[in-house]
Motif scaffolding. Structure first.
Motif, PDB file in Angstrom:
ATOM      1  N   GLY A  67       0.376  -1.753  -9.562  1.00 55.66           N
ATOM      2  CA  GLY A  67       0.109  -0.561  -8.750  1.00 55.66           C
ATOM      3  C   GLY A  67       1.335  -0.122  -7.963  1.00 55.66           C
ATOM      4  O   GLY A  67       1.626   1.073  -7.864  1.00 55.66           O
ATOM      5  N   CYS A  68       2.083  -1.096  -7.421  1.00 56.83           N
ATOM      6  CA  CYS A  68       3.280  -0.748  -6.639  1.00 56.83           C
ATOM      7  C   CYS A  68       4.281  -0.014  -7.530  1.00 56.83           C
ATOM      8  O   CYS A  68       4.832   1.018  -7.162  1.00 56.83           O
ATOM      9  N   ALA A  69       4.499  -0.579  -8.726  1.00 55.74           N
ATOM     10  CA  ALA A  69       5.492   0.014  -9.641  1.00 55.74           C
ATOM     11  C   ALA A  69       5.043   1.408 -10.073  1.00 55.74           C
ATOM     12  O   ALA A  69       5.863   2.330 -10.179  1.00 55.74           O
ATOM     13  N   THR A  70       3.741   1.572 -10.295  1.00 55.31           N
ATOM     14  CA  THR A  70       3.240   2.873 -10.763  1.00 55.31           C
ATOM     15  C   THR A  70       3.412   3.925  -9.681  1.00 55.31           C
ATOM     16  O   THR A  70       3.865   5.032  -9.942  1.00 55.31           O
ATOM     17  N   TYR A  71       3.079   3.565  -8.445  1.00 53.39           N
ATOM     18  CA  TYR A  71       3.263   4.495  -7.318  1.00 53.39           C
ATOM     19  C   TYR A  71       4.730   4.905  -7.199  1.00 53.39           C
ATOM     20  O   TYR A  71       5.066   6.083  -7.060  1.00 53.39           O
ATOM     21  N   MET A  72       5.622   3.941  -7.296  1.00 54.70           N
ATOM     22  CA  MET A  72       7.051   4.247  -7.110  1.00 54.70           C
ATOM     23  C   MET A  72       7.577   5.130  -8.238  1.00 54.70           C
ATOM     24  O   MET A  72       8.338   6.068  -8.016  1.00 54.70           O
TER      25      MET A  72
ATOM     26  N   MET B 125       0.844  -1.191   0.000  1.00 55.27           N
ATOM     27  CA  MET B 125       0.000   0.000   0.000  1.00 55.27           C
ATOM     28  C   MET B 125       0.879   1.240   0.000  1.00 55.27           C
ATOM     29  O   MET B 125       1.850   1.302   0.724  1.00 55.27           O
ATOM     30  N   SER B 126       0.572   2.184  -0.816  1.00 59.21           N
ATOM     31  CA  SER B 126       1.431   3.350  -0.897  1.00 59.21           C
ATOM     32  C   SER B 126       1.171   4.280   0.280  1.00 59.21           C
ATOM     33  O   SER B 126       0.156   4.195   0.946  1.00 59.21           O
ATOM     34  N   ASP B 127       2.116   5.213   0.524  1.00 65.19           N
ATOM     35  CA  ASP B 127       1.933   6.131   1.637  1.00 65.19           C
ATOM     36  C   ASP B 127       0.966   7.250   1.283  1.00 65.19           C
ATOM     37  O   ASP B 127       0.751   8.155   2.054  1.00 65.19           O
TER      38      ASP B 127
ATOM     39  N   THR C  91       7.653  -7.519  -3.197  1.00 62.75           N
ATOM     40  CA  THR C  91       6.730  -6.524  -2.636  1.00 62.75           C
ATOM     41  C   THR C  91       5.954  -7.186  -1.492  1.00 62.75           C
ATOM     42  O   THR C  91       6.120  -8.390  -1.235  1.00 62.75           O
ATOM     43  N   CYS C  92       5.061  -6.416  -0.902  1.00 59.76           N
ATOM     44  CA  CYS C  92       4.246  -6.967   0.198  1.00 59.76           C
ATOM     45  C   CYS C  92       3.510  -8.227  -0.262  1.00 59.76           C
ATOM     46  O   CYS C  92       3.468  -9.230   0.444  1.00 59.76           O
ATOM     47  N   LEU C  93       2.947  -8.138  -1.466  1.00 55.31           N
ATOM     48  CA  LEU C  93       2.126  -9.236  -1.961  1.00 55.31           C
ATOM     49  C   LEU C  93       2.929 -10.534  -2.095  1.00 55.31           C
ATOM     50  O   LEU C  93       2.537 -11.577  -1.572  1.00 55.31           O
TER      51      LEU C  93
ATOM     52  N   LEU D 248       9.190   5.526   3.394  1.00 60.61           N
ATOM     53  CA  LEU D 248       8.595   5.047   2.143  1.00 60.61           C
ATOM     54  C   LEU D 248       8.707   3.536   2.122  1.00 60.61           C
ATOM     55  O   LEU D 248       9.374   2.942   2.963  1.00 60.61           O
ATOM     56  N   CYS D 249       8.084   2.936   1.111  1.00 61.71           N
ATOM     57  CA  CYS D 249       8.033   1.480   1.140  1.00 61.71           C
ATOM     58  C   CYS D 249       9.379   0.868   0.740  1.00 61.71           C
ATOM     59  O   CYS D 249      10.170   1.478   0.024  1.00 61.71           O
ATOM     60  N   THR D 250       9.634  -0.309   1.243  1.00 64.09           N
ATOM     61  CA  THR D 250      10.961  -0.931   1.155  1.00 64.09           C
ATOM     62  C   THR D 250      11.440  -1.124  -0.296  1.00 64.09           C
ATOM     63  O   THR D 250      12.564  -0.736  -0.631  1.00 64.09           O
TER      64      THR D 250
HETATM   65  S1  SF4 Z   1       5.267  -2.849  -1.884  1.00 62.25           S
HETATM   66 FE1  SF4 Z   1       3.397  -2.120  -2.909  1.00 62.25          FE
HETATM   67  S2  SF4 Z   1       1.736  -2.638  -1.456  1.00 62.25           S
HETATM   68 FE2  SF4 Z   1       3.685  -2.757  -0.293  1.00 62.25          FE
HETATM   69  S3  SF4 Z   1       3.883  -0.687   0.627  1.00 62.25           S
HETATM   70 FE3  SF4 Z   1       5.017  -0.695  -1.331  1.00 62.25          FE
HETATM   71  S4  SF4 Z   1       3.563   0.123  -2.834  1.00 62.25           S
HETATM   72 FE4  SF4 Z   1       2.358  -0.504  -1.026  1.00 62.25          FE
END
Ligand code: SF4
Length: 477
Positions: A64-69, A1-3, A122-124, A39-41
């Motif tokens: 979604g993770c890649a797009t947010y980053m 999940m993004s911040d 990623t988290c998933l 921020l996310c790892t």
């Molecule tokens: S890896 Fe993806 S789901 Fe996990 S915090 Fe980062 S953006 Fe959110």
């Protein structure tokens, strides 16, 4: 999940985060993350992989993770940023993401001609338990007839770390997986600077050259995240630490790593030390006079040479500026926040110039953060003047605690803007992300020159505020 999500976790955790509640009013019985101060790892891993020549960062997870980053990184660096992804959907969460990971790497080979693919989980994929090393082993076996790129893998579950842990994991994985053979001594020095700006890396190269050193800086984002305007789009931007230089890291005369919190981590420098018996200088991020002195002392010890005159002059000018600037900043109160090692360096610098950090805060949880802050304040900010030290906090916590401390200035990244605006105090931007200013990639933090630039920016921010608040509008201050 993004911040971006203002509330990311709501759970009952009685007794959690003891360090956050001391000397503050009682908190509700739940804890939520409100506007995270981290921020996310995997974003950290993607940034680090971007500093390797010919490397495509690859997220094993959803689009979604890649797009947010990508969005996050682009708006700070103002550079195109491709992050490949295995594009997992609901089905893969049940059946596993192995086939998509393999297909994704083949796509990256075809589209980008990558020399290296830096895979981060990623988290998933961490939650569903994909065995990525095993999938990659299968991939290499199944496609052994193709010219395969090098594939470096870092495990980066975001729910148990920050972007800095992702960054260090990617750098360590690169060394662990690519620096396997001892090469003969080659007169190089390995520098693992952590997450600093492209301008900082260019400056480090200058310093090393002036010492007569051939540095291998890992990773090197100086071009890949701050490149030239080009007629044709490069699918992989030029620059970065070359594969050859990475392999040759085993022949260096020493390694230097920046970060006072690294002592309790297994880092790339530790790997080289254990594997090749290589001397390791683990020092604080060279921000401000004293931490920079330590860096120059390390270079002197490694090379057996005195600090070149040019840098001695820069140091002298900085001391002069400290003296000149003292009247503007002495006794002011600051709140400092952001990545742990950057915060430690900034705190060290602020106490040197006479500003009293009243609260230093980070979103990460580092065993030695508190101790490191106390060490850099030692001898300057004594006893009662030591700042409140908070780790594992979000901006809700920081704002709540900082408000009562009545700071005169904030020092940190752009996410503190809301607080600065509300309290009508200056925010001096440092670190990442800076989405609301131009030139985030060119902010200089390190060395005597970086301290000079920070000092000028802080003093001018104070003067600007005085002018803005004055009914007369002084211009000779
Ligand atoms: S890896 Fe993806 S789901 Fe996990 S915090 Fe980062 S953006 Fe959110």
């Amino acid at each position: 999940m993004s911040d971006n999500n203002p509330v990311t976790v709501v759970e009952s955790r009685p007794g959690a985060l003891d360090t956050r509640v001391s000397a503050r009013k009682a908190r509700p019985s739940y804890v939520s993350t409100t506007n995270a101060c981290k921020l996310c790892t995997p974003i950290g891993a993607a940034l680090a992989f971007r500093g390797i020549e010919g490397c495509v960062p690859f997220l094993h997870g959803s689009q979604g993770c890649a797009t947010y980053m990508r969005r996050y990184i682009i708006s700070h660096f103002r550079e195109p940023m491709d992050i490949a992804s295995s594009s997992l959907g609901e089905k893969h969460a049940i059946y596993g993401g192995g086939p998509n990971l393999k297909k994704g790497i083949l796509n990256v080979m075809g589209k980008y001609g990558a020399k290296i693919v830096g895979v981060a989980t990623t988290c998933l994929t961490e939650t569903i338990g994909d065995d990525v090393p095993m999938i990659l082993k299968e991939f290499r076996r199944e496609f052994s007839d193709l010219a395969l790129p090098h594939i470096v893998f870092a495990s980066t579950p975001s729910y148990s770390g920050t972007h800095m842990e992702g960054w260090h994991a990617a750098v360590r994985a690169t060394v662990e997986q690519l620096v396997t053979d001892k090469v003969s001594e080659n007169g190089t020095v390995n520098i693992m600077p952590g997450f600093v700006s492209p301008a900082d890396i260019r400056y480090l190269k200058e310093i090393a050259t002036d010492f007569g050193i051939r540095p291998t800086i890992l990773p090197d984002i100086s071009e890949t995240l701050d490149g030239q305007a080009l007629e044709d789009y490069e699918t992989i931007p030029s620059g970065g630490t070359s594969l050859e230089a990475i392999r040759e890291m085993s022949g260096a005369s020493a390694s230097i790593e920046f970060g006072r919190t690294l002592s309790c981590l297994e880092t790339a420098g530790n790997v080289l030390k254990k594997r090749f018996d290589m001397p390791l200088y683990q020092i604080g991020m060279p921000i401000g006079l004293r931490e920079t002195d330590r860096f120059f002392q390390a270079l002197e010890a490694i090379t057996g040479r005195e600090t070149p005159q040019l840098h001695q002059m820069e140091r002298g000018r900085l001391v002069d500026a400290y003296i000149d600037g003292h009247k503007y900043v002495s006794g002011l109160k600051a709140v400092v926040y952001g990545e742990a090692d950057l915060v430690i360096g900034l705190t060290s610098f602020l106490v040197e110039i006479g500003i009293r950090p009243v609260l230093v805060a980070t979103g990460s949880k580092d065993k030695v953060f508190k101790q490191a802050i106390e060490e850099v304040c030692k001898g300057i900010a004594l006893g009662a003047s030591l700042p409140a030290i908070r780790e594992g906090v979000d901006f809700f916590d920081i704002a709540e605690e900082a408000e009562g401390l009545k700071p005169d200035i904030l020092v940190g990244h752009a996410k503190g803007y809301k607080m600065a605006r509300e309290w009508n105090i200056p925010l001096v931007r440092a670190g990442f992300p800076n989405h609301d200013r131009f030139g985030g990639q060119r902010i200089l933090h390190l060395g005597y020159r970086g301290a000079q630039s920070l000092l000028d920016r802080i003093i001018n921010a104070i003067i600007e505020k005085k002018q803005a608040d004055s009914p007369i509008g002084y211009w000779y201050i």
